[in-house]
Write an enzyme that holds these catalytic residues in place. Structure first.
Site, mmCIF file in Angstrom:
data_model
loop_
_atom_site.group_PDB
_atom_site.id
_atom_site.type_symbol
_atom_site.label_atom_id
_atom_site.label_comp_id
_atom_site.label_asym_id
_atom_site.label_seq_id
_atom_site.Cartn_x
_atom_site.Cartn_y
_atom_site.Cartn_z
ATOM 1 N N TRP A 45 -31.065 -73.815 33.327
ATOM 2 C CA TRP A 45 -32.324 -73.083 33.390
ATOM 3 C C TRP A 45 -32.998 -73.110 34.662
ATOM 4 O O TRP A 45 -33.517 -74.229 35.125
ATOM 5 C CB TRP A 45 -33.370 -73.708 32.300
ATOM 6 C CG TRP A 45 -34.603 -72.893 31.898
ATOM 7 C CD1 TRP A 45 -34.465 -71.590 31.235
ATOM 8 C CD2 TRP A 45 -35.861 -73.016 32.364
ATOM 9 N NE1 TRP A 45 -35.862 -71.143 31.051
ATOM 10 C CE2 TRP A 45 -36.576 -72.070 31.934
ATOM 11 C CE3 TRP A 45 -36.494 -73.994 33.242
ATOM 12 C CZ2 TRP A 45 -37.923 -71.770 32.227
ATOM 13 C CZ3 TRP A 45 -37.742 -73.827 33.703
ATOM 14 C CH2 TRP A 45 -38.715 -72.748 33.220
ATOM 15 N N ASN A 76 -30.470 -82.618 35.664
ATOM 16 C CA ASN A 76 -31.683 -81.621 34.815
ATOM 17 C C ASN A 76 -32.753 -82.540 35.231
ATOM 18 O O ASN A 76 -32.972 -83.807 35.123
ATOM 19 C CB ASN A 76 -31.159 -81.955 33.325
ATOM 20 C CG ASN A 76 -32.491 -81.609 32.437
ATOM 21 O OD1 ASN A 76 -33.183 -80.864 32.842
ATOM 22 N ND2 ASN A 76 -32.466 -82.332 31.457
ATOM 23 N N GLU A 93 -41.701 -63.954 21.726
ATOM 24 C CA GLU A 93 -40.822 -64.857 22.653
ATOM 25 C C GLU A 93 -39.112 -64.290 22.219
ATOM 26 O O GLU A 93 -38.581 -64.407 22.987
ATOM 27 C CB GLU A 93 -40.940 -66.502 22.138
ATOM 28 C CG GLU A 93 -40.378 -66.652 20.892
ATOM 29 C CD GLU A 93 -40.500 -68.262 20.940
ATOM 30 O OE1 GLU A 93 -40.757 -68.775 19.984
ATOM 31 O OE2 GLU A 93 -40.050 -69.074 21.860
ATOM 32 N N HIS A 117 -65.483 -57.665 19.311
ATOM 33 C CA HIS A 117 -66.029 -58.095 20.539
ATOM 34 C C HIS A 117 -65.329 -57.430 22.072
ATOM 35 O O HIS A 117 -65.490 -58.104 22.927
ATOM 36 C CB HIS A 117 -66.345 -59.414 20.747
ATOM 37 C CG HIS A 117 -67.308 -59.821 19.492
ATOM 38 N ND1 HIS A 117 -68.660 -59.463 19.529
ATOM 39 C CD2 HIS A 117 -66.931 -60.487 18.461
ATOM 40 C CE1 HIS A 117 -69.158 -59.847 18.279
ATOM 41 N NE2 HIS A 117 -68.232 -60.412 17.562
ATOM 42 N N LYS A 119 -34.709 -74.353 25.210
ATOM 43 C CA LYS A 119 -35.332 -75.017 24.070
ATOM 44 C C LYS A 119 -36.267 -76.296 24.451
ATOM 45 O O LYS A 119 -37.141 -76.593 23.885
ATOM 46 C CB LYS A 119 -34.216 -75.456 23.256
ATOM 47 C CG LYS A 119 -34.524 -76.209 21.742
ATOM 48 C CD LYS A 119 -35.016 -75.215 20.928
ATOM 49 C CE LYS A 119 -35.350 -75.888 19.588
ATOM 50 N NZ LYS A 119 -36.125 -74.997 18.954
HETATM 51 C C1 F6R Z 1 -41.713 -71.613 20.297
HETATM 52 C C2 F6R Z 1 -41.243 -73.027 20.942
HETATM 53 C C3 F6R Z 1 -42.064 -73.640 21.875
HETATM 54 C C4 F6R Z 1 -42.018 -75.151 21.690
HETATM 55 C C5 F6R Z 1 -42.774 -75.946 22.736
HETATM 56 C C6 F6R Z 1 -42.958 -77.287 22.680
HETATM 57 O O1 F6R Z 1 -40.985 -71.274 19.611
HETATM 58 O O2 F6R Z 1 -40.388 -73.606 20.430
HETATM 59 O O3 F6R Z 1 -43.335 -73.086 21.991
HETATM 60 O O4 F6R Z 1 -42.853 -75.471 20.492
HETATM 61 O O5 F6R Z 1 -42.035 -75.722 23.936
HETATM 62 O O6 F6R Z 1 -41.725 -78.010 22.506
HETATM 63 P P1 F6R Z 1 -41.652 -79.366 21.702
HETATM 64 O O7 F6R Z 1 -42.065 -79.321 20.419
HETATM 65 O O8 F6R Z 1 -40.126 -79.786 21.781
HETATM 66 O O9 F6R Z 1 -42.211 -80.401 22.490
#
Ligand code: F6R
Length: 605
Positions: free
Chosen positions: A75, A99, A485, A501, A600
């Site tokens: 990423w 990473n 998203e 508003h 993710k």
């Molecule tokens: C949206 C989504 C993100 C996560 C965010 C926090 O579908 O998955 O907005 O909720 O990046 O991630 P965590 O919960 O892993 O800290």
């Protein structure tokens, strides 16, 4: 973000690396690559695009004799998405995958340039790997070289490294980015996440910060900075490969939506039995807080908003919900008696982790709600409650939201009971109703065909609104995030009473508006707001709690949700929001499980 894997063992290494990368693709999918030992040298193959492009590069070759290597799925943080910025990076002597973010990239570039190095990529990673190479050239010892590199690199890293003159050995270390060492009968792995190696093993040990893991085909050694060895116990995950596979569903996202009832049940039922009827076993050990700060990002923050409603309603404790990236930089007021409640599915989100560390520095009790067992946030918080959702693979979070909300309800009930705001009888009633929620979540799935039809209609639009009041507004925020998203349609969540508003000027003939009305006391007000938008041409789909009386013809379409306690309605109401996002993305041909520009696990700030 980015996914890392490494293997050394009894053959078929490329195959294992590629399969592992496929499981890790949720962490990033801009490009991928592997470096491996073959014919007495290190080889590197990498390419931009999805993993399938990398697989194609190996389609024609027999690589079954390859015994070891490292792999990466990216990423992008430093440098555009391109072949040359793909990992692994290095030279004929050393290759590495990374990473994290190397913050002193500029200083390291200068340090290396002075020593005759030039760079082929724009990445911070290349600097870190060439630094290891440079130190190895002078120290002649891979462990010392990596340890010294670790002390010179500022920022976060999980690194897997191979040296050409030390065949079939993988070196690994990390700081603030996850990395596991996993023994198996076929050989030894490193992986960002156990899901990458589940086909071969469920055993893992977290590589601790400051440690170096050295993997050979039949051993993993953990070495401390003073050169001494550390013995470690391995842990085992309880779930198996099927939990991380699609199991007949076309996408992980749909599978995970269908798993919500079961996941919520797993999250709450054992704990409710602990609380009810005797309340002898505390859900968590802490004093009743004076104030609670719920800190999280994205969907987890939206779950936190539901927690605020529940805790303030049931326990009358003030709750502040804040985005982690804002909280950490604004010198928040944290006082004795406050509790910081951190929510994170992955347990690795960089901003959320930094917020947790800030709270700890200020000596405030920290409680984390986390899904991934053993993740950094889970390990660093003073106490942790696991959400027991099983692995969530789709980038768009669905079941993680529901289990977070369910656990927050449980905390709210517990705090209400412990602070004397809820009578034992009321507590028992709430527990019983919460325990029945999985049934209603299942029932809500019956509206999926209607959600699909609505999604097909709205997929032609470029602008969509979600409106609601109270906790329905918080739900709208999650609904809009989900749709944005994965379908790339611009949408906004608005407090229904706030549209007039300013934002109502965006409503034109046919603009789709999704309205949520699950709270009786707010129904008339929401109905008025619906009228305001329909009279300006909006096409309204209204999700309403069954049993609430609506004026005739108030919306173009009315979809009823099960009649459960208002407080618990979000556990049902979130399903149409997720399903509409899913079916809209599907109609538009988007990659549902791997939306563009996302990953993710957000381990960069
Ligand atoms: C949206 C989504 C993100 C996560 C965010 C926090 O579908 O998955 O907005 O909720 O990046 O991630 P965590 O919960 O892993 O800290």
């Amino acid at each position: 973000m980015c996914g890392i894997i490494g293997f050394t063992g009894g053959g078929n290494a490329i195959h294992k690396l590629l399969d592992g990368l496929e499981a890790l693709e949720y962490r990033g999918y801009d490009s991928s690559g592997v470096a491996y030992f073959a014919d007495g040298a290190l080889k590197c193959v990498k390419t931009k695009g999805r993993l399938s492009s990398l697989r194609e590069r190996f389609a024609e070759t027999d690589d079954s004799a390859v015994l070891s290597g490292i792999g990466h799925t990216r990423w992008a943080t430093h440098g555009e998405v391109s072949d040359r910025n793909s990992h692994p990076h290095g030279n004929s002597r050393v290759y590495g995958v990374h990473n994290g973010i190397v913050e002193n990239y500029t200083e390291l570039s200068a340090y290396l340039s002075r020593r005759g190095y030039s760079f082929e990529s724009d990445t911070d990673t290349e600097r870190a790997i060439l630094l290891i190479d440079c130190l190895y050239q002078s120290l002649k010892d891979p462990v010392k070289a990596m340890m010294q590199a670790s002390s010179m690199i500022k920022g976060s890293f999980a690194l897997g490294v191979v040296f050409a003159d030390i065949p079939n050995t993988v070196f690994a270390m990390r700081r603030d980015s996850p990395l596991l060492a996993c023994p198996s009968d076929e050989g030894m792995f490193i992986a960002s996440d156990i899901s990458a190696v589940l086909r071969y093993t469920r055993r893992f040990a977290i590589i601790e910060e400051g440690e170096l893991a050295v993997l050979t085909h039949n051993s993993i050694r953990f070495i401390l900075p003073d050169g001494s060895a550390r013995e470690k116990e391995y842990e085992s995950v309880t779930w198996d490969t099927s939990a991380a596979e699609r199991g007949g569903f076309p996408h992980f996202m749909l599978k995970e939506i269908f798993e919500e009832a079961e996941a919520v049940s797993r999250t709450i039922s054992g704990r409710i039995r602990e609380m009810h009827p005797s309340f002898e076993i505390p859900l968590f050990e802490m004093e009743i807080p004076k104030r609670i700060h719920i800190i999280a990002c994205g969907t987890a923050m939206h779950a936190g908003l539901m927690g605020k409603y529940a805790i303030e309603k049931l326990a009358r404790i003030p709750v502040n919900v804040e985005i982690a990236s804002e909280f950490r930089y604004r010198d928040p007021i944290l006082e004795k008696g406050d509790v910081v409640l951190i929510i994170s599915q992955s347990g690795e989100t960089a901003d959320t982790l930094a917020a947790l560390r800030l709270a700890k520095e200020r000596s405030v009790h920290t409680l984390a709600i986390v899904n991934v067992v053993g993740s950094t946030i889970a390990r660093e918080a003073d106490s942790v409650l696991y959400t027991r959702a099983g692995p969530e693979i789709a980038v768009a979070s669905t079941k993680a939201y529901s289990v977070q909300v369910a656990l927050l309800y449980l905390i709210a009930i517990r705090l209400g009971e412990a602070s004397g705001k809820l009578s034992p009888c009321k507590t028992e009633q709430l527990c019983r109703e919460l325990e029945n929620m999985p049934e209603y979540i299942e029932e809500t799935l019956n509206i999926r065909e209607r959600c699909k039809a609505v999604a097909e209609r709205c997929s032609a639009h470029h602008s969509i609104f979600f409106i609601g009041r109270g906790q329905d507004h918080a739900l709208c925020m999650e609904a809009a995030l989900k749709l944005k998203e994965i379908s790339y349609i611009h949408c906004e969540a608005y407090a229904a009473g706030e549209m007039k508003h300013g934002t109502i000027s965006l409503i034109e003939n046919g603009t789709p508006v999704f309205a949520f009305a699950t709270e009786e006391a707010l129904l008339d007000k929401t109905v008025n707001n619906i009228r305001e938008v329909t009279s300006r041409g909006a096409s309204v789909t209204l999700f309403v709690r069954a049993g609430l009386k609506l004026p005739q013809g108030i919306a173009d379409e009315v979809i009823e949700l099960p009649c459960v306690r208002e407080l618990f309605m979000p556990l049902c109401a979130v399903l149409p929001a997720q399903l509409i996002a899913y079916y809209t993305a599907l109609t538009l041909g988007c990659d549902v499980d791997k939306p563009r520009n996302l990953a993710k696990s957000v381990t960069v700030e």
